[in-house]
Scaffold this motif. Structure first.
Motif, PDB file in Angstrom:
ATOM      1  N   GLU A 160       0.800  -1.209   0.000  1.00  0.00           N
ATOM      2  CA  GLU A 160       0.000   0.000   0.000  1.00  0.00           C
ATOM      3  C   GLU A 160       0.842   1.272   0.000  1.00  0.00           C
ATOM      4  O   GLU A 160       0.592   2.202  -0.747  1.00  0.00           O
ATOM      5  CB  GLU A 160      -0.894  -0.023   1.244  1.00  0.00           C
ATOM      6  N   GLU A 161       1.871   1.290   0.836  1.00  0.00           N
ATOM      7  CA  GLU A 161       2.671   2.514   0.961  1.00  0.00           C
ATOM      8  C   GLU A 161       3.350   2.879  -0.361  1.00  0.00           C
ATOM      9  O   GLU A 161       3.520   4.055  -0.674  1.00  0.00           O
ATOM     10  CB  GLU A 161       3.709   2.336   2.068  1.00  0.00           C
ATOM     11  N   ARG A 220       0.865   4.631  -2.464  1.00  0.00           N
ATOM     12  CA  ARG A 220       0.697   6.013  -2.019  1.00  0.00           C
ATOM     13  C   ARG A 220       1.823   6.895  -2.519  1.00  0.00           C
ATOM     14  O   ARG A 220       1.607   8.011  -2.976  1.00  0.00           O
ATOM     15  CB  ARG A 220       0.615   6.080  -0.489  1.00  0.00           C
ATOM     16  N   GLN A 221       3.042   6.373  -2.421  1.00  0.00           N
ATOM     17  CA  GLN A 221       4.187   7.152  -2.916  1.00  0.00           C
ATOM     18  C   GLN A 221       4.073   7.417  -4.406  1.00  0.00           C
ATOM     19  O   GLN A 221       4.324   8.523  -4.879  1.00  0.00           O
ATOM     20  CB  GLN A 221       5.492   6.398  -2.654  1.00  0.00           C
TER      21      GLN A 221
END
Length: 410
Positions: free
Chosen positions: A284-285, A288-289
């Motif tokens: 997920e991260e 997002r990035q």
DNA sequence: CCTCCACTGGAATGTGAGGCGT
DNA sequence: ACGCCTCACATTCCAGTGGAGG
């Protein structure tokens, strides 16, 4: 966008096997054209378009179609797909030709006609040679008519991004050729445009000769985007994508634009981010990035494309943001700074009234945010202007402009 | 509840570039 | 080559705005 990517799915172990994240990155390339069964959520559009072109398959005139829709809604994809199916369906009974013209590349009448002729011409059967350049427009038309008549009963021509074409006479001449008896071959045109009002802008003569049906492509919703991405998840190594990655990327893309191309972009980017940070899975991260990165890119593009005066205005706002603690400023304050910058750079200084409008335009584009405040008897109504993105990004982008150079090395 | 401040935003008008028909 | 029209951008003018503070 122009070529099929089947050629470059390299299987060389030297370059492929070692990658922790990607198994076949080509599936995420911008120009990648998915196979028929991977086209998602456009069944209705496909069958509508096919119905319009049905004539071509049976040897009589197909209808012209104008396709509207935002970028990344599958317009080109569906058109190409239907053309191919039409060609297959017609196999024995009718000779049918199809051609795809990208008007962004061939943006004048002559260029478009010459590459049309070149693409449709099969030299070994017609004996005609189409030179790439050097002929007058009318010669190219003649060559095209000859090519068509000696090879086909009907042709379907896709004119992609037709709004970038400098004039509309191609549409008119192509659609008139048949009724004027110049050719026996029947022509169906699929014109694709991002601009909704394209036809309204055409002049009356073109409009009346280009009789057509219209087809509108809606942006993809989150479910469809999700499916599109799942269809390409074999671009990644097995078990590399964690479960929430695709739904999240789809949600981002859907709420912002519904553009499949950008959605895939985010997915690819997330993979790259994961790889660069040394991770074995995409999580997920990373999405997002990647999303943030895409946001910055969009922002850069916006600022870059702004007129010089708007850049000066934004520069004034960034300078204030950098030099003071606050992050929002009254218009008059920004204007003072703007005046300073203009003087320094020796450019025209616009009136306050115009300046306000420029800031407002930037607010509309989503670069700045404007808030109305009231100071009462201390000064009535004011607007407070605030930069939305990181001021460093804006500053950097603005100073890339040659006219702003002097401010950078001040 | 009324005043008053300094900016806001609508409207009219001006200007120059570019396309169109003749 | 010519005037004519349209369009985007810009200026000038000024009535309107609305809450803090008396």
């Amino acid at each position: 966008m122009t070529s099929d990517s089947s050629l470059d799915s390299v299987d060389d172990p030297l370059f492929q096997s070692g990658h922790r994240i990607f198994a076949n990155k080509d599936l995420l390339k911008i120009g990648h054209v998915p196979e028929a069964d991977r086209i998602v959520g456009r069944d209705e559009e496909i069958s509508k378009l096919a119905k319009r072109l049905n004539g071509a398959v049976h040897g009589y005139s197909p209808e012209n179609v104008m396709i509207y829709g935002k970028t990344g809604t599958g317009k080109s994809l569906v058109s190409r797909h239907v053309c191919q199916r039409a060609q297959n369906a017609a196999q024995d009974s009718v000779d049918i030709g199809t051609a795809y013209i990208d008007c962004a590349e061939d943006n004048t009448e002559t260029q478009a006609i010459s590459s049309l002729a070149a693409k449709l011409n099969d030299e070994s059967t017609t004996g005609i040679t189409v030179p790439h350049t050097g002929l007058s427009t009318s010669k190219y038309y003649k060559l095209l008519w000859q090519t068509l008549d000696s090879q086909f009963d009907s042709v379907i021509i896709i004119l992609d991004e037709i709004d970038l074409m400098t004039d509309g006479s191609v549409l008119m001449k192509l659609s008139r050729a048949e009724e004027a008896g110049k050719i026996d071959c029947s022509i169906g045109i699929i014109a694709i445009s991002n601009k909704i009002q394209y036809v309204d802008d055409l002049n009356e003569r073109v409009k009346s000769s280009f009789q057509h049906k219209e087809l509108f492509f809606k942006p993809y919703d989150a479910n469809q985007l999700r499916e599109i991405m799942y269809n390409r998840d074999d671009a990644f190594q097995e078990d590399v994508l964690s479960d929430d990655v695709i739904p999240l990327a789809a949600a981002f893309a859907a709420q912002e634009h519904g553009d499949a191309r950008k959605a895939i972009d985010i997915l690819r980017h997330a993979g790259e981010v994961a790889y660069e940070s040394g991770d074995d899975t995409v999580r997920e991260e990373h999405v997002r990035q990647a999303q943030q990165h895409a946001e910055k890119d969009r922002f850069r593009e916006l600022v870059n494309g702004a007129p010089t005066q708007a850049k000066a205005a934004l520069l004034a706002l960034t300078e204030l943001t950098v030099t003071s603690q606050e992050d929002a400023f009254l218009t008059s304050r920004v204007y003072d700074e703007y005046e300073r910058i203009c003087n320094y750079l020796d450019m025209d200084t616009l009136s306050v009234r115009r300046f306000r409008d420029i800031l407002k335009e930037q607010a509309f584009l989503g670069v700045v945010e404007i808030e109305k405040i009231n100071k009462g008897s201390a000064g009535g109504i004011h607007l407070q202007n605030r930069l939305i993105e990181d001021h460093e990004v804006v500053r950097e982008t603005i100073l890339e402009d040659s006219r702003m150079q002097n401010w950078a090395d001040r």
